[in-house]
Design a protein around this motif. Structure first.
Motif, PDB file in Angstrom:
ATOM      1  N   HIS A   1       8.341 -39.183   6.342  1.00 22.07           N
ATOM      2  CA  HIS A   1       8.074 -39.550   7.728  1.00 22.07           C
ATOM      3  C   HIS A   1       6.772 -40.339   7.895  1.00 22.07           C
ATOM      4  CE1 HIS A   1      10.759 -35.925   9.035  1.00 22.07           C
ATOM      5  NE2 HIS A   1      11.422 -36.895   8.458  1.00 22.07           N
ATOM      6  N   ALA A   2       6.164 -40.731   6.785  1.00 24.51           N
ATOM      7  CA  ALA A   2       4.967 -41.592   6.756  1.00 24.51           C
ATOM      8  C   ALA A   2       3.702 -40.906   7.255  1.00 24.51           C
ATOM      9  CB  ALA A   2       5.208 -42.888   7.552  1.00 24.51           C
TER      10      ALA A   2
ATOM     11  N   ASN B   1       7.226 -43.187  13.948  1.00 21.43           N
ATOM     12  CA  ASN B   1       5.910 -42.538  13.894  1.00 21.43           C
ATOM     13  C   ASN B   1       4.785 -43.561  13.802  1.00 21.43           C
ATOM     14  OD1 ASN B   1       7.021 -39.964  13.987  1.00 21.43           O
ATOM     15  ND2 ASN B   1       7.081 -39.743  11.753  1.00 21.43           N
ATOM     16  N   ILE B   2       4.993 -44.579  12.998  1.00 18.48           N
ATOM     17  CA  ILE B   2       3.971 -45.619  12.821  1.00 18.48           C
ATOM     18  C   ILE B   2       3.778 -46.402  14.121  1.00 18.48           C
ATOM     19  CG2 ILE B   2       3.469 -47.799  11.627  1.00 18.48           C
ATOM     20  CD1 ILE B   2       4.982 -46.482   9.192  1.00 18.48           C
ATOM     21  N   GLU B   3       4.871 -46.728  14.777  1.00 19.24           N
ATOM     22  CA  GLU B   3       4.783 -47.457  16.043  1.00 19.24           C
ATOM     23  C   GLU B   3       4.102 -46.612  17.120  1.00 19.24           C
ATOM     24  OE1 GLU B   3       8.826 -48.501  16.780  1.00 19.24           O
ATOM     25  OE2 GLU B   3       8.752 -50.307  15.509  1.00 19.24           O
ATOM     26  N   ALA B   4       4.378 -45.303  17.121  1.00 19.46           N
ATOM     27  CA  ALA B   4       3.778 -44.402  18.114  1.00 19.46           C
ATOM     28  C   ALA B   4       2.264 -44.325  17.954  1.00 19.46           C
ATOM     29  CB  ALA B   4       4.384 -43.005  17.999  1.00 19.46           C
ATOM     30  N   MET B   5       1.791 -44.525  16.729  1.00 20.77           N
ATOM     31  CA  MET B   5       0.351 -44.483  16.454  1.00 20.77           C
ATOM     32  C   MET B   5      -0.285 -45.876  16.497  1.00 20.77           C
ATOM     33  SD  MET B   5       0.025 -41.246  16.046  1.00 20.77           S
ATOM     34  CE  MET B   5      -1.615 -41.019  15.378  1.00 20.77           C
ATOM     35  N   ASN B   6       0.518 -46.885  16.871  1.00 24.06           N
ATOM     36  CA  ASN B   6       0.044 -48.273  16.965  1.00 24.06           C
ATOM     37  C   ASN B   6      -0.565 -48.764  15.652  1.00 24.06           C
ATOM     38  OD1 ASN B   6       0.670 -48.612  19.797  1.00 24.06           O
ATOM     39  ND2 ASN B   6      -1.098 -47.311  20.241  1.00 24.06           N
ATOM     40  N   LEU B   7       0.130 -48.450  14.561  1.00 23.04           N
ATOM     41  CA  LEU B   7      -0.381 -48.831  13.246  1.00 23.04           C
ATOM     42  C   LEU B   7       0.557 -49.780  12.485  1.00 23.04           C
ATOM     43  CD1 LEU B   7      -1.803 -45.382  12.051  1.00 23.04           C
ATOM     44  CD2 LEU B   7      -3.103 -47.370  12.839  1.00 23.04           C
ATOM     45  N   SER B   8       1.446 -50.420  13.214  1.00 18.41           N
ATOM     46  CA  SER B   8       2.418 -51.303  12.562  1.00 18.41           C
ATOM     47  C   SER B   8       1.763 -52.493  11.870  1.00 18.41           C
ATOM     48  CB  SER B   8       3.440 -51.817  13.591  1.00 18.41           C
ATOM     49  OG  SER B   8       4.162 -50.743  14.146  1.00 18.41           O
ATOM     50  N   ASP B   9       0.569 -52.860  12.308  1.00 16.48           N
ATOM     51  CA  ASP B   9      -0.119 -53.988  11.673  1.00 16.48           C
ATOM     52  C   ASP B   9      -0.799 -53.596  10.376  1.00 16.48           C
ATOM     53  OD1 ASP B   9      -1.887 -52.373  13.076  1.00 16.48           O
ATOM     54  OD2 ASP B   9      -3.315 -54.010  13.440  1.00 16.48           O
ATOM     55  N   GLN B  10      -0.913 -52.294  10.111  1.00 15.54           N
ATOM     56  CA  GLN B  10      -1.572 -51.826   8.889  1.00 15.54           C
ATOM     57  C   GLN B  10      -0.645 -51.079   7.938  1.00 15.54           C
ATOM     58  OE1 GLN B  10      -4.963 -50.123  11.420  1.00 15.54           O
ATOM     59  NE2 GLN B  10      -5.981 -50.467   9.469  1.00 15.54           N
ATOM     60  N   ILE B  11       0.472 -50.593   8.456  1.00 16.79           N
ATOM     61  CA  ILE B  11       1.443 -49.879   7.621  1.00 16.79           C
ATOM     62  C   ILE B  11       2.777 -50.608   7.669  1.00 16.79           C
ATOM     63  CG2 ILE B  11       2.598 -47.692   7.132  1.00 16.79           C
ATOM     64  CD1 ILE B  11       0.379 -46.271   8.686  1.00 16.79           C
ATOM     65  N   GLU B  12       3.199 -51.084   6.527  1.00 12.96           N
ATOM     66  CA  GLU B  12       4.469 -51.812   6.432  1.00 12.96           C
ATOM     67  C   GLU B  12       5.540 -50.907   5.836  1.00 12.96           C
ATOM     68  OE1 GLU B  12       6.403 -55.732   4.224  1.00 12.96           O
ATOM     69  OE2 GLU B  12       4.226 -55.385   4.150  1.00 12.96           O
ATOM     70  N   ILE B  13       6.670 -50.844   6.510  1.00 11.39           N
ATOM     71  CA  ILE B  13       7.791 -50.025   6.048  1.00 11.39           C
ATOM     72  C   ILE B  13       8.736 -50.884   5.211  1.00 11.39           C
ATOM     73  CG2 ILE B  13       9.899 -48.851   6.785  1.00 11.39           C
ATOM     74  CD1 ILE B  13       7.677 -47.069   7.193  1.00 11.39           C
ATOM     75  N   ARG B  14       9.098 -50.373   4.033  1.00 14.86           N
ATOM     76  CA  ARG B  14      10.077 -51.061   3.197  1.00 14.86           C
ATOM     77  C   ARG B  14      11.093 -50.040   2.675  1.00 14.86           C
ATOM     78  NH1 ARG B  14       6.080 -54.817  -0.620  1.00 14.86           N
ATOM     79  NH2 ARG B  14       5.004 -55.897   1.110  1.00 14.86           N
ATOM     80  N   MET B  15      12.333 -50.439   2.658  1.00 15.90           N
ATOM     81  CA  MET B  15      13.378 -49.571   2.129  1.00 15.90           C
ATOM     82  C   MET B  15      13.777 -50.041   0.742  1.00 15.90           C
ATOM     83  SD  MET B  15      17.024 -48.496   3.810  1.00 15.90           S
ATOM     84  CE  MET B  15      18.182 -47.468   2.901  1.00 15.90           C
ATOM     85  N   GLY B  16      13.759 -49.110  -0.217  1.00 16.38           N
ATOM     86  CA  GLY B  16      14.131 -49.481  -1.571  1.00 16.38           C
ATOM     87  C   GLY B  16      13.907 -48.340  -2.536  1.00 16.38           C
ATOM     88  N   ASP B  17      14.255 -48.566  -3.791  1.00 20.11           N
ATOM     89  CA  ASP B  17      14.219 -47.544  -4.819  1.00 20.11           C
ATOM     90  C   ASP B  17      12.896 -47.586  -5.589  1.00 20.11           C
ATOM     91  OD1 ASP B  17      14.842 -45.621  -6.668  1.00 20.11           O
ATOM     92  OD2 ASP B  17      16.289 -46.825  -7.772  1.00 20.11           O
TER      93      ASP B  17
END
Length: 244
Positions: free
Chosen positions: A28-29, A60-76
């Motif tokens: 959940h980051a 969760n990242i968007e709720a904390m206004n941290l989308s500019d510092q935390i990048e979400i990536r899906m992968g193995d």
């Protein structure tokens, strides 16, 4: 401010302050958010192989206004990271063999990092052996209890290379350092002592149970458990001065 479990707090606190961290299997980051909030990392790449956690992490990242510092990536595993993109990698809450597989397949990423923070849920001895075989430096190890469960955290420095003989256990005995953690033994870690005592008592129960069974499998299992208990008792006596 994000609140972490004792286990994940310890994982996050083990990360050395740096520019970028790869949080692999981010769930959940929460760790990613904490690292940025506490300025332990300027940016984090948070990745997971599952769609559900990725969606929750994004919220969760968007709720904390941290989308500019935390990048979400899906992968193995480390497939989500470009070599040289991060200074440190977090792998926590997964089996040791899966962890080894991720590190091996992502070796090009690993060797461009400075630090790995690992929290294997199983096969910890195999993880330690793998790290030494690769020449990585197991700088420190912590052991803690969270919600009644024992956890090991490994602080690995990739470029502080170590020779195999530097991880020698001869001052203790046999493979104790690999089995139980050289750093923990040298520190006479109280949590490791607690785990060893608990495991010693568990093996006593197993021995009593298996001794009454006359099958080949029971005999093999009994031999293994007796050998484990003998080693545990030797460690307790030599390292902690505990008899029995």
């Amino acid at each position: 401010m994000i609140e972490l479990s004792k286990r994940m707090q310890s994982v996050a606190d083990m990360i050395q302050p740096c520019d970028a961290v790869g949080d692999i299997g981010c769930d959940h980051a929460f760790v990613s958010i904490y690292l940025v909030e506490q300025r332990r990392a300027k940016r984090v790449i948070a990745s997971d192989v599952r769609r559900g956690p990725i969606a929750i992490a994004k919220r969760n990242i968007e709720a904390m206004n941290l989308s500019d510092q935390i990048e979400i990536r899906m992968g193995d595993g480390l497939d989500t990271i470009v070599p040289g993109e991060v200074n440190a990698v977090v792998l926590a809450g997964m089996g040791g063999m899966l962890m080894i597989d991720i590190l091996e397949r992502g070796e090009e990423v690993v060797t461009r990092c400075d630090q790995l923070v690992l929290q294997p849920q199983s096969d910890i001895e195999k993880v330690r052996r793998y790290l030494v075989e690769k020449g990585y430096h197991l700088a420190d190890e912590q052991m803690l209890i969270d919600a009644g469960k024992y956890y090991n955290l490994l602080d690995v420095r990739v470029h502080e290379m170590v020779q195999k003989d530097e991880y020698d256990c001869s001052k203790l005995a046999d493979d104790w350092c690999y089995m139980y953690g050289g750093s923990l033994l040298r520190k006479k870690d109280p949590v490791l002592r607690s785990w060893l005592v608990k495991r010693r008592d568990t093996t006593t129960g197993l021995i009593n149970s298996l001794s009454g069974k006359n099958t080949e499998n029971a005999a093999k299992r009994l031999k293994t458990v007796k050998a484990e208990q003998k080693t545990i008792c030797a460690v307790l006596k030599q390292v902690y001065g505990i008899d029995g």
